[in-house]
Write an enzyme that holds these catalytic residues in place. Structure first.
Site, PDB file in Angstrom:
ATOM      1  N   HIS A  21       0.834  -1.211   0.000  1.00  0.00           N
ATOM      2  CA  HIS A  21       0.000   0.000   0.000  1.00  0.00           C
ATOM      3  C   HIS A  21       0.864   1.255   0.000  1.00  0.00           C
ATOM      4  CE1 HIS A  21      -3.590  -2.377   0.626  1.00  0.00           C
ATOM      5  NE2 HIS A  21      -3.024  -2.972   1.648  1.00  0.00           N
ATOM      6  N   ARG A 155       5.487   3.126 -11.002  1.00  0.00           N
ATOM      7  CA  ARG A 155       6.525   4.143 -11.006  1.00  0.00           C
ATOM      8  C   ARG A 155       6.909   4.519 -12.444  1.00  0.00           C
ATOM      9  NH1 ARG A 155      10.404   1.294  -6.609  1.00  0.00           N
ATOM     10  NH2 ARG A 155       9.586  -0.561  -7.679  1.00  0.00           N
ATOM     11  N   GLU A 260       4.895  -4.415 -12.843  1.00  0.00           N
ATOM     12  CA  GLU A 260       6.145  -3.761 -13.229  1.00  0.00           C
ATOM     13  C   GLU A 260       6.944  -4.635 -14.187  1.00  0.00           C
ATOM     14  OE1 GLU A 260       6.905  -0.941  -9.288  1.00  0.00           O
ATOM     15  OE2 GLU A 260       7.879  -2.893  -9.427  1.00  0.00           O
TER      16      GLU A 260
END
Length: 339
Positions: A21, A155, A260
């Protein structure tokens, strides 16, 4: 000079409950920090985690420990919020009661969720769990939804990689392994033991997060096993991407780290390490985007490999950051009109 609108992110993470989280909230904060003042509220963070949060956000609210069962828990942010703030909640204990407490202060709420376990009074619900539908949530009439891979909280390094052309991995015999930043059940060691029997001739890049309490047992296995194991600790996003791009194959949990790796266009094997990963795990397998870890070590036809890589490369288009930024700009704009 125009004052930036403040966003308070509320999430918890440690070696016991993991860092999932916190990490995805920080990914969102990194997207928003140029346009908003980003403050992170967290209960009793470790020193290393504080440093990580401060490297992304403009400020840190170090909340005292308070179990969700205590009466004061839903009110822990009351001293920090007003109608001027947007509050982002990422965690399973920020239920209807917690949200209603924030609403009494007039703040706008954005809930990041993947289990749809309670009623939401949030203004916005974001979930990057693939396959979820609005009908699975209980919400207010005013709640807006942003669901699926189009709003993945990843990201920037990985979103950039996702938008690039598919290229073969640097090392076809390398396997990237990451089962989460904390991995409290030590799935990493269990996977390594199975890899020793399934594919002993491969090279293994094994990521051990800062919150992992099982480093000793993993290190001991790596030093004694007849495997080519490279232990990697405390990697930043750029370093993670580097090792992912080297490896033609990965073994990850059915979580953000799996997303990712899919941005690097490799063959992904999934392990479900928590109940909240069930929907991601099922969807990625059913859509032929990933394979279950039980199949690791088996021969895969060239055509099937190509299908997996093609399906995975279609999941993320690299535009997720702009979509997420637009959500918050729209919220801020509507609040300014209201004021």
């Amino acid at each position: 000079m125009h004052k930036q609108k403040r966003i308070i992110f509320r999430a918890d993470g440690n070696s016991r409950i993991g860092l999932g989280h916190v990490m995805r909230s920080l990914a969102l904060a990194a997207i928003l920090r140029k346009d908003f003042e980003c403050i992170f509220a967290i209960q009793a963070p470790a020193i290393e985690l504080q440093a990580l949060i401060r490297s992304v956000c403009h400020g840190l609210i170090n909340l005292p420990l308070c179990p969700p069962t205590e009466e004061r828990y839903p009110h822990e942010l009351n001293a920090y919020i007003s109608p001027e703030e947007i509050v982002v909640l990422d965690g399973y204990t920020f239920n209807t009661t917690y949200q209603k407490s924030i609403k009494t202060k007039g703040a706008t709420i954005v809930s990041i969720d993947d289990i749809h376990a309670y009623h939401f009074v949030a203004d916005v619900v974001i979930s990057h769990v693939v396959g979820l539908k609005r009908e699975q949530f209980s919400v207010e009439k005013y709640t807006n939804f942003y669901l699926g891979a189009e709003y993945a909280l990843l990201r920037s390094e990985f979103l950039t990689a996702a938008s690039q052309a598919v290229e073969p991995a640097t090392d076809s015999k390398a396997v990237f392994i990451c089962l989460g930043g904390a991995d409290p059940e030590n799935h990493t060691l269990q996977v390594l033991r199975q890899c020793a029997g399934k594919a002993p001739d491969l090279k293994y890049f094994v990521v051990v997060g800062a919150a992992n309490r099982n480093k000793h047992s993993i290190t001991a296995f790596a030093s004694s096993a007849a495997l080519d194991i490279h232990l990697l600790e405390n990697l930043n996003a750029g370093q993670m991407l580097h090792y992912m791009q080297q490896a033609a194959t990965a073994i990850t949990s059915a979580s953000t780290v799996g997303y990712e790796y899919l941005c690097t266009h490799g063959i992904l094997y999934l392990l479900q390490t928590a109940d909240n990963q069930a929907e991601v795990y099922t969807y990625l397998l059913e859509q032929r985007i990933a394979l279950p870890f039980t199949k690791f070590g088996e021969n895969i036809a060239t055509e099937e490999k190509a299908d997996l890589i093609r399906n995975g490369s279609m999941l993320f288009d690299g535009q997720q950051a702009q979509r997420l930024l637009n959500i918050f700009k729209n919220l801020a704009h509507h609040e300014n009109l209201r004021d």
